[in-house]
Design a protein around this motif. Structure first.
Motif, mmCIF file in Angstrom:
data_model
loop_
_atom_site.group_PDB
_atom_site.id
_atom_site.type_symbol
_atom_site.label_atom_id
_atom_site.label_comp_id
_atom_site.label_asym_id
_atom_site.label_seq_id
_atom_site.Cartn_x
_atom_site.Cartn_y
_atom_site.Cartn_z
ATOM 1 N N HIS A 134 -10.097 -4.092 -0.443
ATOM 2 C CA HIS A 134 -9.978 -3.219 0.395
ATOM 3 C C HIS A 134 -8.952 -3.292 1.679
ATOM 4 O O HIS A 134 -8.539 -4.493 1.880
ATOM 5 C CB HIS A 134 -11.843 -3.482 1.067
ATOM 6 C CG HIS A 134 -11.697 -2.449 2.222
ATOM 7 N ND1 HIS A 134 -11.494 -2.951 3.599
ATOM 8 C CD2 HIS A 134 -12.458 -1.334 1.941
ATOM 9 C CE1 HIS A 134 -11.708 -1.986 4.166
ATOM 10 N NE2 HIS A 134 -12.372 -1.177 3.562
ATOM 11 N N ILE B 179 -7.692 -4.752 -6.667
ATOM 12 C CA ILE B 179 -7.795 -3.194 -6.038
ATOM 13 C C ILE B 179 -8.609 -3.957 -4.480
ATOM 14 O O ILE B 179 -9.514 -4.979 -5.379
ATOM 15 C CB ILE B 179 -8.214 -2.880 -6.704
ATOM 16 C CG1 ILE B 179 -7.642 -2.259 -7.927
ATOM 17 C CG2 ILE B 179 -8.020 -1.289 -5.884
ATOM 18 C CD1 ILE B 179 -6.474 -1.608 -7.932
ATOM 19 N N ARG C 184 -2.089 1.883 -2.784
ATOM 20 C CA ARG C 184 -3.492 1.851 -2.836
ATOM 21 C C ARG C 184 -3.140 0.137 -2.304
ATOM 22 O O ARG C 184 -1.787 -0.548 -2.758
ATOM 23 C CB ARG C 184 -4.217 2.046 -3.441
ATOM 24 C CG ARG C 184 -3.849 2.000 -5.265
ATOM 25 C CD ARG C 184 -5.228 1.819 -6.359
ATOM 26 N NE ARG C 184 -4.661 1.301 -7.706
ATOM 27 C CZ ARG C 184 -5.132 1.331 -8.115
ATOM 28 N NH1 ARG C 184 -6.472 1.771 -8.708
ATOM 29 N NH2 ARG C 184 -3.999 0.479 -9.668
ATOM 30 N N GLN D 253 1.084 -0.788 -0.119
ATOM 31 C CA GLN D 253 -0.043 -0.024 0.126
ATOM 32 C C GLN D 253 0.918 1.704 -0.042
ATOM 33 O O GLN D 253 0.893 2.649 -0.275
ATOM 34 C CB GLN D 253 -1.207 -0.062 1.281
ATOM 35 C CG GLN D 253 -2.424 0.687 0.912
ATOM 36 C CD GLN D 253 -3.068 1.093 1.926
ATOM 37 O OE1 GLN D 253 -2.930 -0.040 2.385
ATOM 38 N NE2 GLN D 253 -3.894 1.304 2.091
#
Length: 139
Positions: free
Chosen positions: A86, A84, A31, A26
């Motif tokens: 969470h 991608i 991200r 990250q």
């Protein structure tokens, strides 16, 4: 209809180590991205509430919601897939899995359930210990 992915966490022996690796990813990418060579064909089903389930030491132990899937071409012209995720790791009830390469689709009916929220006072338990105690029905 929702479908999930299942992936071995190569070189990882604890949930805390996976969290640490992802923190580094990250920081590097801005991200949380998992880079794969192949692009899933069931993108619509994955983006309809799908998660990436992580296998650690031959057991599904955690999952992360898939927020997007992108096709990316690098400087050499090679195509990759960016999954991608969470950033929140959700602990699941351990479920045994044999080793495999790459990722596999996981139907919702076969996905392990999430562990219940921590009992008051159990917050200080390490995630791995908490998962083992929950698997034994002690949390």
């Amino acid at each position: 209809m929702t479908v999930h992915l299942i992936k071995l966490a190569a070189g990882i022996d604890k949930i805390a180590a996976l969290a640490e690796r992802q923190k580094n990813i990250q920081t590097r990418h801005g991200r949380l991205v998992h880079i794969a060579r192949n692009h899933p064909k069931r993108v619509a089903e994955l983006l309809d509430g799908g998660s990436l389930y992580w296998v650690i030491k031959r057991q599904i132990r955690a999952r992360q919601r898939i927020t997007d899937i992108e096709s990316v071409t690098d400087k050499t012209g090679t195509r990759h897939c960016h999954i991608i995720l969470h950033p929140k790791l959700v602990l699941t009830r351990p479920q045994a899995r044999r080793p495999f390469q790459g990722w596999r689709y996981l139907p919702s009916a076969d996905a392990p359930e999430d562990l219940p929220p921590p009992i008051k006072g159990s917050d200080e338990l390490p995630p791995d210990m908490r998962a083992e105690l929950a698997a034994l029905g002690l949390l």
